[in-house]
Design a protein around this motif. Structure first.
Motif, PDB file in Angstrom:
ATOM      1  N   ALA A  10       0.823  -1.209   0.000  1.00 22.22           N
ATOM      2  CA  ALA A  10       0.000   0.000   0.000  1.00 22.22           C
ATOM      3  C   ALA A  10       0.856   1.257   0.000  1.00 22.22           C
ATOM      4  O   ALA A  10       0.529   2.231  -0.690  1.00 22.22           O
ATOM      5  CB  ALA A  10      -0.927  -0.012   1.212  1.00 22.22           C
ATOM      6  N   ILE A  11       1.954   1.253   0.748  1.00 22.21           N
ATOM      7  CA  ILE A  11       2.836   2.421   0.760  1.00 22.21           C
ATOM      8  C   ILE A  11       3.448   2.624  -0.618  1.00 22.21           C
ATOM      9  O   ILE A  11       3.564   3.763  -1.099  1.00 22.21           O
ATOM     10  CB  ILE A  11       3.912   2.272   1.856  1.00 22.21           C
ATOM     11  CG1 ILE A  11       3.262   2.427   3.235  1.00 22.21           C
ATOM     12  CG2 ILE A  11       5.034   3.283   1.678  1.00 22.21           C
ATOM     13  CD1 ILE A  11       4.176   2.117   4.387  1.00 22.21           C
ATOM     14  N   MET A  12       3.834   1.548  -1.277  1.00 19.39           N
ATOM     15  CA  MET A  12       4.375   1.681  -2.634  1.00 19.39           C
ATOM     16  C   MET A  12       3.312   2.211  -3.594  1.00 19.39           C
ATOM     17  O   MET A  12       3.617   3.014  -4.484  1.00 19.39           O
ATOM     18  CB  MET A  12       4.919   0.344  -3.141  1.00 19.39           C
ATOM     19  CG  MET A  12       6.254  -0.026  -2.547  1.00 19.39           C
ATOM     20  SD  MET A  12       7.530   1.235  -2.775  1.00 19.39           S
ATOM     21  CE  MET A  12       7.575   1.394  -4.528  1.00 19.39           C
ATOM     22  N   MET A  13       2.075   1.789  -3.450  1.00 17.42           N
ATOM     23  CA  MET A  13       1.001   2.310  -4.295  1.00 17.42           C
ATOM     24  C   MET A  13       0.817   3.813  -4.086  1.00 17.42           C
ATOM     25  O   MET A  13       0.637   4.564  -5.045  1.00 17.42           O
ATOM     26  CB  MET A  13      -0.312   1.574  -4.007  1.00 17.42           C
ATOM     27  CG  MET A  13      -0.362   0.161  -4.528  1.00 17.42           C
ATOM     28  SD  MET A  13      -1.862  -0.710  -4.046  1.00 17.42           S
ATOM     29  CE  MET A  13      -3.097   0.174  -4.970  1.00 17.42           C
ATOM     30  N   ILE A  14       0.891   4.251  -2.835  1.00 20.34           N
ATOM     31  CA  ILE A  14       0.738   5.671  -2.534  1.00 20.34           C
ATOM     32  C   ILE A  14       1.907   6.465  -3.108  1.00 20.34           C
ATOM     33  O   ILE A  14       1.718   7.541  -3.688  1.00 20.34           O
ATOM     34  CB  ILE A  14       0.585   5.884  -1.018  1.00 20.34           C
ATOM     35  CG1 ILE A  14      -0.781   5.349  -0.573  1.00 20.34           C
ATOM     36  CG2 ILE A  14       0.739   7.355  -0.641  1.00 20.34           C
ATOM     37  CD1 ILE A  14      -1.001   5.347   0.916  1.00 20.34           C
ATOM     38  N   ILE A  15       3.132   5.945  -2.974  1.00 21.75           N
ATOM     39  CA  ILE A  15       4.300   6.634  -3.522  1.00 21.75           C
ATOM     40  C   ILE A  15       4.186   6.747  -5.046  1.00 21.75           C
ATOM     41  O   ILE A  15       4.440   7.811  -5.624  1.00 21.75           O
ATOM     42  CB  ILE A  15       5.596   5.915  -3.107  1.00 21.75           C
ATOM     43  CG1 ILE A  15       5.840   6.121  -1.613  1.00 21.75           C
ATOM     44  CG2 ILE A  15       6.785   6.409  -3.916  1.00 21.75           C
ATOM     45  CD1 ILE A  15       6.967   5.290  -1.047  1.00 21.75           C
ATOM     46  N   GLY A  62      -6.429   6.494  -8.522  1.00 18.74           N
ATOM     47  CA  GLY A  62      -6.716   5.093  -8.233  1.00 18.74           C
ATOM     48  C   GLY A  62      -5.654   4.473  -7.339  1.00 18.74           C
ATOM     49  O   GLY A  62      -5.977   3.718  -6.409  1.00 18.74           O
ATOM     50  N   LEU A  63      -4.376   4.773  -7.608  1.00 19.07           N
ATOM     51  CA  LEU A  63      -3.300   4.246  -6.768  1.00 19.07           C
ATOM     52  C   LEU A  63      -3.383   4.811  -5.348  1.00 19.07           C
ATOM     53  O   LEU A  63      -3.206   4.077  -4.368  1.00 19.07           O
ATOM     54  CB  LEU A  63      -1.941   4.572  -7.386  1.00 19.07           C
ATOM     55  CG  LEU A  63      -1.555   3.778  -8.626  1.00 19.07           C
ATOM     56  CD1 LEU A  63      -0.302   4.363  -9.265  1.00 19.07           C
ATOM     57  CD2 LEU A  63      -1.333   2.322  -8.280  1.00 19.07           C
ATOM     58  N   LEU A  64      -3.640   6.112  -5.229  1.00 21.72           N
ATOM     59  CA  LEU A  64      -3.746   6.723  -3.905  1.00 21.72           C
ATOM     60  C   LEU A  64      -4.909   6.158  -3.102  1.00 21.72           C
ATOM     61  O   LEU A  64      -4.765   5.815  -1.930  1.00 21.72           O
ATOM     62  CB  LEU A  64      -3.886   8.244  -4.029  1.00 21.72           C
ATOM     63  CG  LEU A  64      -2.637   9.007  -4.440  1.00 21.72           C
ATOM     64  CD1 LEU A  64      -2.983  10.444  -4.772  1.00 21.72           C
ATOM     65  CD2 LEU A  64      -1.608   8.953  -3.341  1.00 21.72           C
ATOM     66  N   SER A  65      -6.067   6.044  -3.726  1.00 21.82           N
ATOM     67  CA  SER A  65      -7.228   5.531  -2.993  1.00 21.82           C
ATOM     68  C   SER A  65      -7.084   4.050  -2.691  1.00 21.82           C
ATOM     69  O   SER A  65      -7.432   3.596  -1.592  1.00 21.82           O
ATOM     70  CB  SER A  65      -8.514   5.809  -3.770  1.00 21.82           C
ATOM     71  OG  SER A  65      -8.471   5.151  -5.023  1.00 21.82           O
ATOM     72  N   GLY A  66      -6.545   3.277  -3.633  1.00 26.28           N
ATOM     73  CA  GLY A  66      -6.335   1.854  -3.370  1.00 26.28           C
ATOM     74  C   GLY A  66      -5.339   1.624  -2.248  1.00 26.28           C
ATOM     75  O   GLY A  66      -5.547   0.771  -1.373  1.00 26.28           O
ATOM     76  N   GLY A  67      -4.243   2.377  -2.243  1.00 27.39           N
ATOM     77  CA  GLY A  67      -3.255   2.252  -1.167  1.00 27.39           C
ATOM     78  C   GLY A  67      -3.829   2.635   0.186  1.00 27.39           C
ATOM     79  O   GLY A  67      -3.551   1.990   1.198  1.00 27.39           O
ATOM     80  N   THR A  68      -4.652   3.680   0.205  1.00 25.70           N
ATOM     81  CA  THR A  68      -5.263   4.104   1.463  1.00 25.70           C
ATOM     82  C   THR A  68      -6.221   3.050   1.996  1.00 25.70           C
ATOM     83  O   THR A  68      -6.217   2.739   3.195  1.00 25.70           O
ATOM     84  CB  THR A  68      -6.012   5.436   1.253  1.00 25.70           C
ATOM     85  OG1 THR A  68      -5.091   6.391   0.726  1.00 25.70           O
ATOM     86  CG2 THR A  68      -6.603   5.942   2.545  1.00 25.70           C
ATOM     87  N   VAL A  69      -7.033   2.481   1.132  1.00 25.37           N
ATOM     88  CA  VAL A  69      -7.981   1.450   1.562  1.00 25.37           C
ATOM     89  C   VAL A  69      -7.234   0.218   2.075  1.00 25.37           C
ATOM     90  O   VAL A  69      -7.607  -0.366   3.098  1.00 25.37           O
ATOM     91  CB  VAL A  69      -8.938   1.086   0.410  1.00 25.37           C
ATOM     92  CG1 VAL A  69      -9.728  -0.165   0.713  1.00 25.37           C
ATOM     93  CG2 VAL A  69      -9.860   2.245   0.113  1.00 25.37           C
ATOM     94  N   ILE A  70      -6.157  -0.168   1.415  1.00 32.96           N
ATOM     95  CA  ILE A  70      -5.392  -1.333   1.853  1.00 32.96           C
ATOM     96  C   ILE A  70      -4.742  -1.076   3.201  1.00 32.96           C
ATOM     97  O   ILE A  70      -4.722  -1.956   4.071  1.00 32.96           O
ATOM     98  CB  ILE A  70      -4.353  -1.726   0.790  1.00 32.96           C
ATOM     99  CG1 ILE A  70      -5.061  -2.268  -0.449  1.00 32.96           C
ATOM    100  CG2 ILE A  70      -3.382  -2.767   1.328  1.00 32.96           C
ATOM    101  CD1 ILE A  70      -4.142  -2.514  -1.618  1.00 32.96           C
TER     102      ILE A  70
END
Length: 88
Positions: A10-15, A62-70
């Motif tokens: 999730a952190i990698m998705m947010i980055i 999409g990456l930010l929201s997916g990482g946050t949800v995870i």
């Protein structure tokens, strides 16, 4: 172990989402056909196999929201599994 794995993903998705918000396009070079001069000297001609990638409008969000949800899901995992009464 699973909790830390999901948090890392999730952190990698947010980055990646933040990076995609900051760039307009990225130039990708083929590793086998590029030389060091292509990266060091900006006046050198670009490699023959350069590809330009432009992220779509929805990708960063999409990456930010997916990482946050995870992350939110992974933080609540121990509470839910502990409440099940597994005993161990």
């Amino acid at each position: 172990m699973w909790r830390s794995f999901f948090i890392a993903v999730a952190i990698m998705m947010i980055i990646l989402g933040i990076e995609c918000l900051m760039i307009d396009s990225a130039s990708l070079y083929a590793a086998g056909k590029s030389t060091a001069a292509n990266f060091v000297d900006p006046s050198a001609p670009p490699a023959q196999t350069t590809k330009v990638w432009e992220p779509s409008e929805a990708l960063p969000w999409g990456l930010l929201s997916g990482g946050t949800v995870i992350i939110l899901y992974a933080v609540t995992l121990p509470k839910r599994w502990g409440a099940a009464g597994g005993g161990e």
